[in-house]
Design a protein around this motif. Structure first.
Motif, short mmCIF file in Angstrom:
data_model
loop_
_atom_site.label_atom_id
_atom_site.label_comp_id
_atom_site.label_asym_id
_atom_site.label_seq_id
_atom_site.Cartn_x
_atom_site.Cartn_y
_atom_site.Cartn_z
N ARG A 1 0.79 -1.22 0.00
CA ARG A 1 0.00 0.00 0.00
C ARG A 1 0.83 1.28 0.00
NH1 ARG A 1 -5.48 -1.06 3.58
NH2 ARG A 1 -6.03 -3.01 2.63
N GLU A 2 2.06 1.18 -0.42
CA GLU A 2 2.84 2.40 -0.56
C GLU A 2 2.45 3.10 -1.85
OE1 GLU A 2 6.93 1.46 -0.43
OE2 GLU A 2 6.91 0.86 1.67
N LYS A 3 2.72 4.39 -1.90
CA LYS A 3 2.44 5.12 -3.12
C LYS A 3 3.33 4.61 -4.24
CE LYS A 3 2.83 9.32 -1.50
NZ LYS A 3 2.87 10.79 -1.53
N HIS A 4 2.76 4.50 -5.41
CA HIS A 4 3.53 4.03 -6.55
C HIS A 4 4.18 5.21 -7.25
CE1 HIS A 4 1.98 -0.24 -7.10
NE2 HIS A 4 1.56 0.17 -5.92
N SER A 5 5.46 5.25 -7.22
CA SER A 5 6.17 6.32 -7.91
C SER A 5 6.25 6.01 -9.39
CB SER A 5 7.58 6.46 -7.35
OG SER A 5 8.35 5.33 -7.73
N LYS A 6 6.52 7.02 -10.18
CA LYS A 6 6.68 6.80 -11.62
C LYS A 6 7.84 5.84 -11.87
CE LYS A 6 4.77 11.19 -13.20
NZ LYS A 6 5.06 12.46 -13.89
N MET A 7 8.85 5.92 -11.05
CA MET A 7 10.01 5.06 -11.23
C MET A 7 9.62 3.60 -11.03
SD MET A 7 13.09 5.53 -12.11
CE MET A 7 14.34 4.31 -12.44
N GLU A 8 8.79 3.32 -10.08
CA GLU A 8 8.37 1.95 -9.85
C GLU A 8 7.55 1.41 -11.02
OE1 GLU A 8 6.46 2.50 -6.09
OE2 GLU A 8 8.06 1.46 -5.04
N VAL B 1 9.71 -2.33 -17.53
CA VAL B 1 10.98 -2.88 -18.00
C VAL B 1 11.07 -4.36 -17.65
CG1 VAL B 1 13.48 -2.82 -17.66
CG2 VAL B 1 12.18 -0.69 -17.88
N THR B 2 10.66 -4.70 -16.46
CA THR B 2 10.71 -6.10 -16.03
C THR B 2 9.85 -6.96 -16.95
OG1 THR B 2 11.00 -5.44 -13.75
CG2 THR B 2 10.24 -7.67 -14.13
N ARG B 3 8.68 -6.43 -17.32
CA ARG B 3 7.80 -7.19 -18.18
C ARG B 3 8.41 -7.42 -19.56
NH1 ARG B 3 2.87 -4.01 -17.88
NH2 ARG B 3 3.20 -4.26 -15.68
N ILE B 4 9.10 -6.38 -20.05
CA ILE B 4 9.71 -6.49 -21.37
C ILE B 4 10.84 -7.52 -21.34
CG2 ILE B 4 11.15 -5.27 -23.07
CD1 ILE B 4 9.54 -2.73 -22.29
N MET B 5 11.61 -7.51 -20.27
CA MET B 5 12.77 -8.38 -20.17
C MET B 5 12.36 -9.81 -19.89
SD MET B 5 15.29 -5.94 -17.97
CE MET B 5 16.54 -7.19 -17.77
N ASP B 6 11.16 -9.98 -19.41
CA ASP B 6 10.76 -11.32 -18.97
C ASP B 6 10.66 -12.24 -20.16
OD1 ASP B 6 10.14 -13.28 -17.24
OD2 ASP B 6 8.08 -12.69 -16.96
#
Ligand SMILES: [Zn+2]
Length: 56
Positions: free
Chosen positions: A38-45, A51-56
Motif C-alpha cells: 500500500r505504498e504510493k507508486h512512484s513513476k520510477m516503480e 521494464v521487467t515485463r519487457i525483459m521477462d
C-alpha cells in the motif's frame, strides 16, 4: 529489492498475482509481491515494472 523478512537480495520470479510480479526469496523461502504494501507508486516503480515485463 530486498526481502522484507530476511533482508536478502536473492530472488527468483514466482509468477504473477493480482497483476503484480511475485518473487520467491531464495534465502528464507517466502514469497512476496512488489508494491503490495500500500505504498504510493512512484513513476520510477511503474517504469521498472514495465521494464521487467519487457525483459521477462
Ligand atoms: Zn527472505
Amino acid at each position: 529489492m530486498i526481502c522484507k523478512f530476511c533482508g536478502s537480495e536473492a530472488f527468483r520470479k514466482s509468477g504473477i498475482t493480482r497483476k503484480k510480479q511475485r518473487y520467491f526469496c531464495k534465502s528464507c523461502g517466502r514469497n512476496q509481491v512488489v508494491g503490495d504494501n500500500r505504498e504510493k507508486h512512484s513513476k520510477m516503480e511503474k517504469y521498472a515494472a514495465v521494464v521487467t515485463r519487457i525483459m521477462d
